[in-house]
Design an enzyme around this catalytic site. Sequence first.
Site, PDB file in Angstrom:
ATOM      1  N   ASP A   1      25.860 -18.288  23.323  1.00  0.00           N
ATOM      2  CA  ASP A   1      24.563 -17.765  22.914  1.00  0.00           C
ATOM      3  C   ASP A   1      23.997 -16.855  24.005  1.00  0.00           C
ATOM      4  O   ASP A   1      23.827 -17.278  25.145  1.00  0.00           O
ATOM      5  CB  ASP A   1      23.618 -18.953  22.674  1.00  0.00           C
ATOM      6  CG  ASP A   1      22.296 -18.551  22.040  1.00  0.00           C
ATOM      7  OD1 ASP A   1      22.002 -17.340  21.991  1.00  0.00           O
ATOM      8  OD2 ASP A   1      21.560 -19.454  21.594  1.00  0.00           O
TER       9      ASP A   1
ATOM     10  N   HIS B   1      20.981 -15.738  24.216  1.00  0.00           N
ATOM     11  CA  HIS B   1      19.522 -15.815  24.266  1.00  0.00           C
ATOM     12  C   HIS B   1      18.993 -16.654  25.429  1.00  0.00           C
ATOM     13  O   HIS B   1      18.162 -17.546  25.261  1.00  0.00           O
ATOM     14  CB  HIS B   1      18.981 -16.363  22.938  1.00  0.00           C
ATOM     15  CG  HIS B   1      19.317 -15.495  21.775  1.00  0.00           C
ATOM     16  ND1 HIS B   1      20.439 -15.702  20.991  1.00  0.00           N
ATOM     17  CD2 HIS B   1      18.697 -14.407  21.268  1.00  0.00           C
ATOM     18  CE1 HIS B   1      20.482 -14.786  20.050  1.00  0.00           C
ATOM     19  NE2 HIS B   1      19.441 -13.981  20.189  1.00  0.00           N
TER      20      HIS B   1
ATOM     21  N   CYS C   1      20.530  -8.879  21.980  1.00  0.00           N
ATOM     22  CA  CYS C   1      21.488  -9.968  21.782  1.00  0.00           C
ATOM     23  C   CYS C   1      22.809  -9.485  21.177  1.00  0.00           C
ATOM     24  O   CYS C   1      23.882  -9.930  21.579  1.00  0.00           O
ATOM     25  CB  CYS C   1      20.884 -11.089  20.951  1.00  0.00           C
ATOM     26  SG  CYS C   1      20.160 -10.600  19.382  1.00  0.00           S
TER      27      CYS C   1
END
Length: 404
Positions: free
Chosen positions: A271, A273, A98
């Site tokens: 994000d 993820h 990430c």
Amino acid sequence: MLVGLSDQLARIMESVFEAYLGPDSVLASAVGQAVGSGEPEDIPRRNTDVWVLGRRFNAIQELELIRRDIQSRLWCTYRHGFSPLGEVQLTSDKGWGCMLRCGQMVLAQALIELHLGRDWFWTPECRDSTYLKIVHRFEDVRKSYYSIHQIALMGESQNKAVGEWLGPNTVAQILKKLVCFDDWSSLAVHVAMDSTVVLDDVYSLCREGDSWKPLLLIIPLRLGITDINPLYVPALKRCLELDSSCGMIGGRPNQALYFLGYVDDEVLYLDPHTTQRTGMVGQKTEAGEQEYDETYHQKHAARLSFSAMDPSLAVCFLCKTSDSFETLLAKFREEVLSLCSPALFEISQTRAVDWDTAEDIDWPTMPDIDWPAGTSDSDSFALFEETGRDGDAGSSGGSGKKTQ
């Protein structure tokens, strides 16, 4: 006749049930109104300012423009199905990549602004050759300059094994080295160590006679022990308001995020993820290539309270010219560093004696890379388990904090 009548009544009853119970039914509509309209909660519906990478918008009057601007950034996420990476032959960065993806996003933003401009907007039909050159640099194949392969393998030179979680400073140092192999990008990266911008180091890197090499300035910061100190929040907000802002690499505990703006007391972020498949954009002449390009764009940002941010982060700025760098320094001194005490960071003309810096690292020459022709973390982040939103239910990585 009775049978026919019975069948007709059955079909009528089915249509009635569908009208009240189906996915687009009266009942579903009523439930939707009870729990919300289903509209994404990316931007609050109130008359307030929204800042995105140095641009100010009105949350109500310019909502679609905000979303269009956010969608034009490159959204880098977990991928699966790429060529095996490292000794453990990883084919996905789910659970460990990430922060690497956040590094990709800030570098991609610098390249987009440098080569396309801040007023450029992406559309699904875009086949601009410059845009495609930028995207190709982040595809997950070994020959791409800023692929997960190149970042992870360069991390090995800093004793970071492939699959090990990296912090903002390490990722910044890796990007600093990788841009040296990419002549087309025409970009220099300077990482300000010990929260100090050393002017002599910047000038030495960017000045080439009377010319200036465009600069991506990354300033790693530590703004607390376990929580961010609230006295720094006004300065962070001002950093995101500056027109040279490329956002921030950071996150919240257990998750790395790319911050690109704020609204009121919440920071806006993309994000990484979400686990998506690996592919190639090519020249976007085929439907599959166009669909894959769309996986690099996300229309809706998410929000997080500044107080919930991890205290370890890095603020990033792009200076295309020498004058823009001098202007940025003036704004730092007048509008950022004066907002809190101690200051968010420092500016120094020279480097302190015996200052250990990444300049002294004996970096490798990146062996076994098929380049295309012509063309000391103290972070408190940790690995975590999660399920990919695209249905990729596998999970990898650890479950506790990792000492960097």
